[in-house]
Design an enzyme around this catalytic site. Structure first.
Site, mmCIF file in Angstrom:
data_model
loop_
_atom_site.group_PDB
_atom_site.id
_atom_site.type_symbol
_atom_site.label_atom_id
_atom_site.label_comp_id
_atom_site.label_asym_id
_atom_site.label_seq_id
_atom_site.Cartn_x
_atom_site.Cartn_y
_atom_site.Cartn_z
ATOM 1 N N GLU A 78 41.499 -41.371 -10.972
ATOM 2 C CA GLU A 78 42.914 -41.085 -11.208
ATOM 3 C C GLU A 78 43.404 -39.887 -10.413
ATOM 4 O O GLU A 78 44.551 -39.864 -9.961
ATOM 5 C CB GLU A 78 43.149 -40.851 -12.702
ATOM 6 N N TYR A 99 37.936 -35.769 -23.192
ATOM 7 C CA TYR A 99 39.294 -36.220 -22.896
ATOM 8 C C TYR A 99 40.247 -35.783 -24.011
ATOM 9 O O TYR A 99 40.010 -36.084 -25.181
ATOM 10 C CB TYR A 99 39.317 -37.739 -22.755
#
Length: 679
Positions: free
Chosen positions: A19, A323
């Site tokens: 990403e 995360y």
């Protein structure tokens, strides 16, 4: 790691799509010893894993977005394009696009290694859809960027999560349909009245959030505080002073409070009639999810939810925490808690705390977890990786996460309380309470939570502490609501609006668009924000509806679970928004909308102005905001005067100088005192 500016790409290779560049670097070094090269300053990593050539390349966030070349209204034709082609703010994406368009098509297999959430699924899916072959695509699922977890994720590749990607694409399309149509409608109405262009925006989640912000702003500023008299007594026993409060009764007026105070003073003592002691075990807090982290970062450090999220994401990209965009309060059962704590203990700052924790628990590490869960990611936890060169802000948030993690394993805190019930000479009951922390337990590791400790002297039944003083105080009721970034975030979460990753960003958009502004520690709605709210609430009140937005959120969840299709949900939204816009395109509606906007932000002279603030009125002396404040003041002023035992005029003066009174209420009270406005 070898590094070169020239890339010698193998003839046959699989491609991993990350990403962001930092994530690509972490993945590459977790899987082996990569050769790093650059194409147009974009890093590319080449390595061989188990005999297979791997090329790792990254995006820089969303590469594609919905667009259109259709003019006018309504707009339902959606075309996905590279963001850099139509959004000037996204020009930085072009080099990444060119590298992806060069490398992805030639790969044999395609691995989406973007963050495992709806946004990451969408980013990777759209890149593979544009340049690759979805039938030869896989998904890497991980919750931290540690080398061990990344290697495990690569060994256990999963099928491409198409449903999550479809939900993400549908979300983007719904948001775009709402935004472009309602924004164009607002701008068209303003332009037709003024001949000027003004950038205005609305959104599927943004607009209900703006409506809630306006509701809070109006309630705060039209609030009339009501006085509540109270009596407290300072008592003395064996040289120790303590405070007693009414038990089971209260006073309603200042006169009544003064009478009670006089009687208690003249009585000279109170008598202890009962004592009770209790010990309470207070369990440690669960590990952080994103919202709880944002709340604590705001409470302790004054960070906005968006900034706290941004810092947490930086810590994740540095592999220091898991995360952060998670709802979960549960740690992963596969996590080696002892290994993580031992690693944390290598930092001098935490060495002593980790040692104490292992001694207190005997090495048996059972976390206290909360009920909230998340199918994608566990609660936020420190990975044990050693931090380097963190600035003060990142270090503070990292410290918060580390200490919360340690606290979840710690013993409960023990709180001792003692309560004494006393009577005065008129047989009124009073209570005095003492509290102390007997055992700190988890408070030692997470010192950001404190109990208000108070001490009582040693008392026995029948003791008669002396009355030292009796105070009469008047407290005033607050509005019961706050308007801040954090309060809006909490409201959005409670009403299931947006996602854990988008809520803070939507709130920031309201500030960036000039709809909300900060005044010191307070937030206010601007005239532009109020005008947009009023126009939309008149012409399309359903856009303010939480239930409408929540219904579409439910449909998006159904897409991610495979219970609904993207096409049917987006088609329903297109039909809805088209009918709504068509109803407003009548010239009279457009002119009315534009006139209100232009008058309220001062671009067209209104027929009449508010005597206090100059906002437009409907021919009256006050605008609708000050009229609402006046109505509330007139309903309450007699009760305020009665409780204080003063005249109505004196009550108005008290209100006009009271900080808990809404600003517009203070304005109106001052105007009434001056005689320029009749009550």
């Amino acid at each position: 790691m070898r590094s070169s500016r020239d890339c010698n790409i193998p003839q046959y290779y699989d491609v991993i799509i990350a990403e962001k560049p930092k994530a690509a670097d972490k993945i590459a070094h977790a899987l082996g010893s990569p050769f790093r090269c650059t194409i147009g300053r974009v890093p590319v990593y080449i390595l061989n894993v188990n005999g297979a050539n791997i090329v790792i390349v990254s995006s820089a966030g969303h590469m594609f977005g919905p667009s259109t070349d259709v003019e006018g209204l309504p707009v339902t034709m959606i075309r996905w394009e590279p963001l850099w082609r139509f959004d000037r703010r996204s020009k930085y994406l072009r080099p990444y696009y060119e590298v992806l368009s060069r490398l992805v098509p030639k790969a044999r297999y395609f691995i989406n290694a973007c963050d495992y959430d709806i946004e990451g699924s969408t980013i990777g899916y759209k890149i593979i859809e544009a340049f690759g072959d979805k039938s030869r695509a896989k998904r890497m699922k991980f919750s931290s960027l540690t080398a061990a977890e990344l290697r495990q994720a690569f060994k256990r590749l999963q099928p491409l999560d198409v449903n999550n990607a479809m939900a993400g694409i549908a979300r983007a399309e719904l948001d775009w349909l709402w935004g472009i149509n309602i924004s164009r409608l607002l701008m068209k109405s303003y332009r037709e009245v003024t001949g000027e262009r003004l950038s205005l925006s609305a959104g599927r989640v943004q607009t209900p959030t703006l409506a809630e912000a306006v509701r809070r702003w109006v309630k705060i500023n039209t609030h009339v505080p009501v006085p509540q008299p109270s009596v407290t007594a300072k008592l003395l026993h064996k040289g120790v002073e303590f405070t007693a409060y009414p038990l089971g009764w209260s006073v309603n007026t200042v006169t009544e409070a003064r009478d009670v105070a006089k009687e208690v003073r003249e009585g000279t003592y109170m008598e202890v009639i009962s004592l009770s002691r209790a010990s309470e075990s207070v369990r440690p807090p669960p590990p952080f999810n994103l919202t709880d982290l944002q709340k604590e970062a705001a409470r302790i450090y004054g960070l906005s939810p968006y900034k706290a999220q941004e810092v947490a994401e930086d810590l994740y990209l540095a592999a220091l925490i898991s995360y952060p965009r998670t709802n979960s309060e549960k740690l992963p059962p596969t996590l080696n808690y002892r290994e993580v704590l031992d690693s944390i203990g290598r930092q001098p700052k935490y060495r002593g705390l980790v040692g104490d924790l292992l001694r207190e628990t005997g090495g048996v590490l059972r976390p206290r977890e909360g009920p909230a869960d998340d199918p994608a990611h566990p609660a936020i936890y420190p990975t044990g990786e050693q931090p380097t060169r963190l600035d003060k802000l990142h270090e503070a948030v990292y410290d918060l996460i580390v200490r919360r993690f340690m606290a979840t394993f710690a013993p409960p805190a023990t709180i001792n309380t003692v309560s004494a019930v006393l009577t005065d000479v008129k047989a009124r009951r009073w209570e005095a309470r003492g509290l102390n922390v007997a055992e700190r337990g988890w408070l030692k590791y997470y010192p950001f939570h404190r109990f208000n400790e108070t001490q009582l002297p040693t008392l026995n039944r029948g003791d008669r502490p002396l009355v030292r003083s009796v105070a009469v105080k008047v407290s005033w009721s607050g509005p019961g609501l706050r308007l801040s970034r954090l309060s809006l975030l909490e409201w959005m979460e409670a009403n299931d609006l947006g996602t854990k990753g988008t809520r803070a960003r939507i709130i920031e958009t309201l500030y960036k668009r000039g709809f909300i502004t900060s005044r010191g520690s307070y937030a206010e709605i601007t005239d532009l924000g109020y005008a947009v709210y009023k126009v939309l609430s008149e012409v399309a009140p359903e856009l303010m509806s939480v239930s409408l937005t929540r219904d579409f959120e439910r449909m998006l969840d159904e897409i991610s679970m495979g219970k609904a299709s993207r096409e049917e949900v987006v088609s329903r939204a297109k039909k809805y928004i088209s009918e709504l816009v068509d109803r407003q395109l009548d010239n009279n509606n457009i002119k009315a909308m534009g006139t209100y906007l232009a008058e309220f932000i001062g671009r067209v002279r209104p027929r009449s102005r508010c005597a206090i603030c100059g906002r437009p009125t409907g021919g009256q002396s006050l605008c609708e905001l000050h009229l609402a404040a006046k109505s509330n003041l007139e309903e309450s002023i007699d009760e305020v005067a009665r409780r204080l035992g003063v005249s109505k005029e004196e009550a108005l003066r008290k209100i006009s100088n009271n900080r808990l009174a809404g600003k517009w209420v203070r304005d109106v009270a001052a105007l009434m005192i001056s005689g320029k406005e009749r009550p």
